[in-house]
Design a protein around this motif. Structure first.
Motif, short mmCIF file in Angstrom:
data_model
loop_
_atom_site.label_atom_id
_atom_site.label_comp_id
_atom_site.label_asym_id
_atom_site.label_seq_id
_atom_site.Cartn_x
_atom_site.Cartn_y
_atom_site.Cartn_z
N ASN A 1 68.96 38.13 24.39
CA ASN A 1 68.53 37.90 23.01
C ASN A 1 68.30 39.21 22.26
OD1 ASN A 1 68.69 35.13 23.14
ND2 ASN A 1 66.53 34.82 23.60
N THR A 2 67.79 40.22 22.96
CA THR A 2 67.60 41.52 22.32
C THR A 2 68.94 42.14 21.95
OG1 THR A 2 65.55 41.87 23.57
CG2 THR A 2 66.59 43.82 22.61
N THR B 1 65.51 37.49 27.72
CA THR B 1 65.02 38.54 26.83
C THR B 1 66.09 39.61 26.61
OG1 THR B 1 62.76 38.17 27.60
CG2 THR B 1 63.20 40.26 26.50
N TRP C 1 59.74 32.18 14.81
CA TRP C 1 59.34 32.61 16.16
C TRP C 1 58.18 33.63 16.15
CZ3 TRP C 1 63.81 34.08 13.66
CH2 TRP C 1 63.93 35.44 13.35
N PHE D 1 64.31 42.97 14.88
CA PHE D 1 63.56 41.72 14.85
C PHE D 1 62.98 41.49 13.45
CE2 PHE D 1 63.47 42.72 19.39
CZ PHE D 1 63.82 41.48 19.93
N LEU E 1 65.13 32.66 19.45
CA LEU E 1 63.91 33.45 19.62
C LEU E 1 62.68 32.56 19.66
CD1 LEU E 1 64.63 36.56 17.36
CD2 LEU E 1 64.84 36.34 19.85
#
Length: 269
Positions: free
Chosen positions: A171-172, A168, A268, A254, A219
């Motif tokens: 990916n963030t 997480t 996702w 996002f 994601l």
């Protein structure tokens, strides 16, 4: 001749795992310290090259005639032949040790579902005995891949949950670094930079890449791994998925990437 023999063998075996046994057998007889000291370069053959020299039918050489850029052209899910995949991947490890490459090979074999229980035991043993070396020498890209592998194959739910925090976090960072790259000089998206990220992977740092616009599936896989925790704790998993969904209702990075996405299979949200 090798290609005709390979086609004959493929009548009975899957190309995704053809020759995987030879890889496991060859590496099982290697000395760990020797693999640490053996550096892969354009003149030094890896064990994969040695196997191909002995068994040329394992390589689909019709797919490797053109030079390959390991960042721009390397799309592992599209390379069916195992040895073509690994010879392509090997370019990424030039200047690194055979042991680091071996770690990546184990991940590839697990993703191809080759003897998953036995291969995962080998993978776990490597991490248990070489933790410091791997942490010090692998790029963030391959540490993240290792975390993905533990999440997918390790039976311990606590370990899965802790390692998912790493996924997480990374990916963030990638999502927000991508938005910053696209909007660095203004509030609107830079169309030229968008075209670059639609076309291919662009290096970020520490082996990571920017988010691949249009069809990146990282994601999607992260959300699927979130969902797997539902069996352990439905309440917490529901909250996690709700919060993740609501981030896409805000003017967040996002949301920006969602708007740019084109591939329904890797959606996702």
């Amino acid at each position: 001749m090798a290609n005709w023999y390979r086609k004959f063998i493929l009548l009975f075996k899957s190309e995704k795992r053809l020759g995987a046994n030879q890889i496991i057998d060859h590496y099982a007889g290697q000395n760990i310290e020797a693999m640490k000291n053996r550096v892969i370069d354009s003149d030094t053959c890896s064990i994969i090259d040695t196997i191909i020299q002995a068994h040329p039918h394992l390589l689909d050489d019709t797919k490797v005639d053109e030079p390959i850029d390991p960042v721009k052209d390397y799309e592992p899910r599209r390379i069916r032949n195992l040895y073509t995949h690994l010879t392509t991947l090997q370019h990424e490890f030039i200047g690194q040790s055979e042991l680091s490459f071996y770690h990546a090979i184990l991940i590839v074999l697990l993703r191809r579902r080759f003897q998953p229980e036995k291969t995962f035991q080998t993978f776990t043993h490597l991490w248990q005995t070489q933790t410091d070396y791997l942490m010090d020498n692998l790029s963030l890209r391959w540490i993240v891949s290792a975390c993905d592998t533990f999440i997918d194959f390790d039976p311990k739910p606590t370990r899965k949950a802790i390692l998912l925090n790493i996924i997480t976090l990374i990916n963030t960072v990638k999502v927000y670094e991508t938005q910053q790259y696209l909007c660095r000089s203004s509030a609107s998206l830079d169309e030229e930079k968008s075209a670059i990220l639609y076309a291919h992977h662009k290096p970020l740092y520490a082996g990571l890449t920017y988010f691949r616009l249009g069809k990146d599936d990282t994601l999607k896989h992260m959300r699927e791994r979130y969902q797997h925790f539902y069996a352990e704790d439905p309440f917490s998993t529901t909250l996690l998925l709700k919060v993740f969904a609501r981030l896409h209702d805000q003017p967040s990075a996002f949301t920006t990437l969602k708007q740019l996405h084109k591939d329904e299979k890797s959606a996702w949200w």
